[in-house]
Design a protein around this motif. Structure first.
Motif, PDB file in Angstrom:
ATOM      1  N   PHE A 210       0.833  -1.197   0.000  1.00 13.22           N
ATOM      2  CA  PHE A 210       0.000   0.000   0.000  1.00 13.22           C
ATOM      3  C   PHE A 210       0.873   1.255   0.000  1.00 13.22           C
ATOM      4  O   PHE A 210       2.004   1.231   0.498  1.00 13.22           O
ATOM      5  CB  PHE A 210      -0.955   0.017   1.208  1.00 13.22           C
ATOM      6  N   THR A 211       0.341   2.317  -0.567  1.00 10.66           N
ATOM      7  CA  THR A 211       1.038   3.603  -0.591  1.00 10.66           C
ATOM      8  C   THR A 211       0.014   4.727  -0.560  1.00 10.66           C
ATOM      9  O   THR A 211      -0.926   4.744  -1.366  1.00 10.66           O
ATOM     10  CB  THR A 211       1.907   3.755  -1.858  1.00 10.66           C
ATOM     11  N   ALA A 212       0.202   5.667   0.357  1.00  5.75           N
ATOM     12  CA  ALA A 212      -0.600   6.890   0.388  1.00  5.75           C
ATOM     13  C   ALA A 212       0.140   7.945  -0.413  1.00  5.75           C
ATOM     14  O   ALA A 212       1.342   8.168  -0.205  1.00  5.75           O
ATOM     15  CB  ALA A 212      -0.815   7.361   1.826  1.00  5.75           C
ATOM     16  N   TYR A 213      -0.562   8.597  -1.326  1.00  3.58           N
ATOM     17  CA  TYR A 213       0.097   9.539  -2.240  1.00  3.58           C
ATOM     18  C   TYR A 213      -0.850  10.685  -2.582  1.00  3.58           C
ATOM     19  O   TYR A 213      -2.070  10.586  -2.415  1.00  3.58           O
ATOM     20  CB  TYR A 213       0.511   8.823  -3.525  1.00  3.58           C
ATOM     21  N   ILE A 214      -0.282  11.776  -3.058  1.00  6.26           N
ATOM     22  CA  ILE A 214      -1.064  12.933  -3.497  1.00  6.26           C
ATOM     23  C   ILE A 214      -1.439  12.717  -4.958  1.00  6.26           C
ATOM     24  O   ILE A 214      -0.567  12.556  -5.818  1.00  6.26           O
ATOM     25  CB  ILE A 214      -0.265  14.234  -3.337  1.00  6.26           C
ATOM     26  N   ALA A 215      -2.719  12.705  -5.240  1.00  6.25           N
ATOM     27  CA  ALA A 215      -3.187  12.433  -6.603  1.00  6.25           C
ATOM     28  C   ALA A 215      -3.477  13.703  -7.384  1.00  6.25           C
ATOM     29  O   ALA A 215      -3.544  13.673  -8.614  1.00  6.25           O
ATOM     30  CB  ALA A 215      -4.436  11.559  -6.560  1.00  6.25           C
ATOM     31  N   ASP A 216      -3.658  14.812  -6.710  1.00  2.00           N
ATOM     32  CA  ASP A 216      -4.032  16.071  -7.355  1.00  2.00           C
ATOM     33  C   ASP A 216      -2.807  16.688  -8.016  1.00  2.00           C
ATOM     34  O   ASP A 216      -1.860  17.109  -7.350  1.00  2.00           O
ATOM     35  CB  ASP A 216      -4.610  17.020  -6.305  1.00  2.00           C
ATOM     36  N   VAL A 217      -2.788  16.759  -9.353  1.00  2.00           N
ATOM     37  CA  VAL A 217      -1.631  17.295 -10.063  1.00  2.00           C
ATOM     38  C   VAL A 217      -1.424  18.775  -9.745  1.00  2.00           C
ATOM     39  O   VAL A 217      -0.286  19.263  -9.733  1.00  2.00           O
ATOM     40  CB  VAL A 217      -1.776  17.068 -11.585  1.00  2.00           C
ATOM     41  N   GLY A 218      -2.499  19.493  -9.442  1.00  2.00           N
ATOM     42  CA  GLY A 218      -2.358  20.893  -9.077  1.00  2.00           C
ATOM     43  C   GLY A 218      -1.593  21.058  -7.780  1.00  2.00           C
ATOM     44  O   GLY A 218      -0.749  21.963  -7.643  1.00  2.00           O
ATOM     45  N   MET A 219      -1.854  20.189  -6.807  1.00  2.00           N
ATOM     46  CA  MET A 219      -1.134  20.233  -5.538  1.00  2.00           C
ATOM     47  C   MET A 219       0.333  19.843  -5.737  1.00  2.00           C
ATOM     48  O   MET A 219       1.242  20.445  -5.165  1.00  2.00           O
ATOM     49  CB  MET A 219      -1.809  19.308  -4.528  1.00  2.00           C
ATOM     50  N   LEU A 220       0.575  18.821  -6.570  1.00  2.00           N
ATOM     51  CA  LEU A 220       1.948  18.421  -6.869  1.00  2.00           C
ATOM     52  C   LEU A 220       2.713  19.565  -7.531  1.00  2.00           C
ATOM     53  O   LEU A 220       3.870  19.838  -7.190  1.00  2.00           O
ATOM     54  CB  LEU A 220       1.946  17.201  -7.794  1.00  2.00           C
ATOM     55  N   TYR A 221       2.057  20.224  -8.456  1.00  2.00           N
ATOM     56  CA  TYR A 221       2.702  21.344  -9.161  1.00  2.00           C
ATOM     57  C   TYR A 221       3.050  22.459  -8.181  1.00  2.00           C
ATOM     58  O   TYR A 221       4.121  23.060  -8.253  1.00  2.00           O
ATOM     59  CB  TYR A 221       1.753  21.851 -10.254  1.00  2.00           C
TER      60      TYR A 221
END
Length: 302
Positions: A210-221
């Protein structure tokens, strides 16, 4: 648009000549390649990448070694492919590969820890592995954790909004989709295929990764663009961190990183500046992300 690839054991099934031809074609099509590789210098997939780059004499391939579990490395590659569609240049994208690892929480539910060498395993846990039906909750990143898979015992998770990817059917994933997902306040559960390297990495085939990750590309950017940028003095690429990951040039005379511009906004509506050295994550419960580690990018070691 740079291409992002992930080095796995599957690459070794290709003849070297064919892989060189494919990589050359990818360079012609995309201009630059960011390759995510295992951290171990002797890993066959990583060594193959270095061989291919040497054969092509290409400084447009950045090999980024990462000590992430296979699923987390796969999801990081997915995040970078999303960011490759924005205005980020290849040098910044390569640096983002290391920066974004700080926002991944990766582990597995294991049926045995007898062959696990990625986190410290005590003698008692080795003995418990001999008892049928015992399940172990293991967190490999960002901090090692090993404990019994029980509802009352959940490892610390992210303090910001994430999705939870789950891979594998070797065990009942109920602890992950139930107590863990609830404690980590997961927005969405996503079932994905188990990477081919997972059993070797975790030391057992009885696992659910399992992995928790940020899916929102706007937040990543926003996270990536909040970091100071410099221009490589050799190849001219815009980069983040203290080294260009394409030509290996160190950025001389680099000062301490400035405070990131990103800031969280708590419930009261009053902006809170991010602590020095780490961007705040939009939507985090404390405004800024608490962690004992600083995400100042360490020198790229080959």
């Amino acid at each position: 648009m740079p291409s992002v690839i992930i080095a796995t054991a599957d690459d070794l099934a290709l003849p070297l000549e064919e892989q060189v031809v494919r990589t050359s074609a990818a360079l012609d099509a995309h201009g630059h390649i960011v390759a995510l590789a295992p951290a171990e210098p002797a890993d066959p997939a990583r060594r193959r990448l270095h061989t291919v780059r040497s054969a092509l004499e290409a400084d447009r391939i950045a090999i980024v070694p990462l000590s992430l579990p296979p699923l987390a490395r796969t999801l990081l590659g997915e995040q970078l492919r999303q960011l490759a569609g924005t205005d980020l240049g290849p040098g910044v994208l390569a640096g983002a590969a290391r920066l974004l690892t700080y926002y991944l929480h990766a582990g597995a539910l294991l049926g045995s820890v007898a062959k696990l060498d990625r986190v410290p395993v005590g003698v008692g846990d080795h003995v418990k592995s001999l008892v049928p039906g015992r399940h172990f909750a293991v967190l490999a990143h960002p901090e090692p954790y090993l404990g019994a898979a029980e509802a009352a015992a959940v490892p610390p998770g992210p303090g910001y909004q994430t999705q939870l990817a789950v891979a594998g059917r070797g065990l009942d994933p109920g602890w992950i989709t139930g107590p863990l997902a609830a404690a980590w306040r997961t927005q969405h559960l996503r079932e994905v295929p188990l990477p081919g390297d997972s059993a070797r990495w975790w030391g057992t085939s009885k696992l659910v990764e399992f992995t928790a990750y940020i899916a929102d590309v706007g937040m990543l950017y926003q996270l990536v663009t909040s970091v100071r940028r410099d221009t490589c003095t050799w190849c001219g690429l815009e980069v983040i961190g203290d080294q260009c990951l394409f030509c290996d040039t160190r950025l001389g005379g680099r000062l301490a990183p400035a405070r990131h511009a990103a800031a969280g906004t708590p419930a009261g509506g009053r902006p809170v500046a991010a602590p020095q050295g780490r961007p705040a994550v939009p939507g985090s419960r404390s405004g800024a992300l608490d962690s004992p580690q600083r995400p100042q990018l360490e020198p790229h070691k080959r």
